[in-house]
Design an enzyme around this catalytic site. Structure first.
Site, mmCIF file in Angstrom:
data_model
loop_
_atom_site.group_PDB
_atom_site.id
_atom_site.type_symbol
_atom_site.label_atom_id
_atom_site.label_comp_id
_atom_site.label_asym_id
_atom_site.label_seq_id
_atom_site.Cartn_x
_atom_site.Cartn_y
_atom_site.Cartn_z
ATOM 1 N N GLU A 33 54.234 81.214 15.873
ATOM 2 C CA GLU A 33 52.764 81.227 16.000
ATOM 3 C C GLU A 33 52.236 79.893 16.502
ATOM 4 O O GLU A 33 51.043 79.750 16.747
ATOM 5 C CB GLU A 33 52.105 81.553 14.653
ATOM 6 C CG GLU A 33 52.587 82.846 14.002
ATOM 7 C CD GLU A 33 52.463 84.041 14.934
ATOM 8 O OE1 GLU A 33 51.368 84.240 15.481
ATOM 9 O OE2 GLU A 33 53.467 84.758 15.111
ATOM 10 N N ASP B 51 51.184 71.271 51.381
ATOM 11 C CA ASP B 51 51.214 72.402 50.464
ATOM 12 C C ASP B 51 49.827 72.975 50.302
ATOM 13 O O ASP B 51 48.844 72.244 50.263
ATOM 14 C CB ASP B 51 51.695 71.959 49.069
ATOM 15 C CG ASP B 51 53.202 71.905 49.014
ATOM 16 O OD1 ASP B 51 53.834 72.413 49.948
ATOM 17 O OD2 ASP B 51 53.723 71.345 48.046
ATOM 18 N N PRO C 291 48.724 78.304 24.831
ATOM 19 C CA PRO C 291 47.596 79.007 25.462
ATOM 20 C C PRO C 291 46.242 78.385 25.112
ATOM 21 O O PRO C 291 45.253 78.645 25.790
ATOM 22 C CB PRO C 291 47.691 80.432 24.902
ATOM 23 C CG PRO C 291 49.019 80.544 24.270
ATOM 24 C CD PRO C 291 49.464 79.165 23.911
ATOM 25 N N ARG D 11 58.146 67.674 42.034
ATOM 26 C CA ARG D 11 58.139 67.767 43.502
ATOM 27 C C ARG D 11 57.082 66.882 44.151
ATOM 28 O O ARG D 11 57.087 66.711 45.363
ATOM 29 C CB ARG D 11 58.071 69.218 43.974
ATOM 30 C CG ARG D 11 56.911 70.013 43.468
ATOM 31 C CD ARG D 11 57.116 71.487 43.742
ATOM 32 N NE ARG D 11 57.357 71.763 45.157
ATOM 33 C CZ ARG D 11 56.462 71.598 46.112
ATOM 34 N NH1 ARG D 11 55.254 71.170 45.813
ATOM 35 N NH2 ARG D 11 56.759 71.853 47.379
#
Ligand code: 4GX
Length: 252
Positions: A116, A169, A89, A154
């Site tokens: 952690e 896309d 994160p 992809r």
């Protein structure tokens, strides 16, 4: 394209890449993918990959040595990756643009963190960059690694059949996708928009552009600031913003 993934849950990665277009690309050799079990790089009797945090506090931290040994082994046996990624994160946000960048790097390694996180020294020791797939907390880096491998794969020629066009896309154009319909023409009392049944190709194209723009304006207006719009799309967007404004006016 070559991927190496380091994890304590190799079966989770293997399962996530076994199906669909990416699974086929791996089976056919377009994508060379290998998963490495972090415990194979431990040297103690208990095969420990984690330890208590210096400074105290709850949770565990991934030990640096097995992670460094795993990347060393990848470098020796698979070549030097152009990017080593730690999913976290704290990382820079993973976007379609990041996926395009990584598709240009022919060899990517991903280290999946648990607990952690990792001993901070791993990042500099292996030359890794932290990448986040979004602002939420996962229970481990494996799902994030799968997201990255899928989105990058992809973009590799031959992975997605030319039936589905990667260039068209939504995000490669910077807009949300339009609605899609298939048969039957009526379902649960809901009809497919007439224009799609009309056979007027120019009108269908215009309708699709307008729907994509309307959704983007409604749900993700910030995307319009950097979207690459053609003249027709600019005009359609002006129509949409004008009709929004007149709706607001009539409410007064
Ligand atoms: N986008 N997580 C990783 C453990 C961890 C923490 C710090 C390395 C450094 C996530 C995300 C994510 C939770 C995966 C914490 N590993 N990863 N994990 N969002 O939430 O990528």
């Amino acid at each position: 394209m070559r991927f190496d993934i380091v994890t304590i849950f190799p079966a989770m990665i293997a399962a996530g890449l076994a199906e669909g277009v990416v699974g086929r690309a791996i089976a056919s050799g377009i994508i060379d993918f290998q998963v490495h079990d972090l415990r194979d790089f431990t040297i103690d009797r208990h095969r420990s990959v984690d330890d208590v945090p210096y400074g105290g506090g709850p949770g565990m931290v991934m030990k640096p040595e097995p992670l460094v040994a795993a990347v060393d082994r990848i470098r020796q046996t698979r070549g030097n990756p152009g990017a080593v990624i730690v999913t976290s994160p704290q990382g820079r946000e993973f976007t379609q643009r990041q996926a395009e960048r990584l598709a240009g790097v022919r060899h990517v390694a991903v280290l999946c963190g648990r607990y952690e996180g990792m001993d901070e020294r791993v990042l500099s020791l292996v030359g890794a960059e932290e990448v986040s797939i979004g602002d939420y907390v996962l229970s481990g880096g494996e799902l994030a690694a799968l997201v990255i491998v899928d989105a990058v794969s992809r973009l590799i020629p031959g992975v997605v059949g030319d039936g589905q066009s990667v260039e068209e896309d939504s995000f490669s154009r910077g807009l949300l996708d339009r609605p899609h319909y298939t048969r039957p023409a009526e379902c649960g009392g809901l009809k497919v928009p007439d224009v799609l049944l009309s056979g007027h190709h120019a009108e269908v194209r215009r309708w699709r552009k307008k729907e994509a723009l309307a959704r983007t304006l409604e749900r993700r207006p910030e995307l319009l600031e950097s979207a690459a719009l053609d003249d027709e799309e600019r005009a359609l967007l002006d129509e949409l913003t004008a009709s929004e404004k007149s709706k607001l006016e009539s409410r007064k």
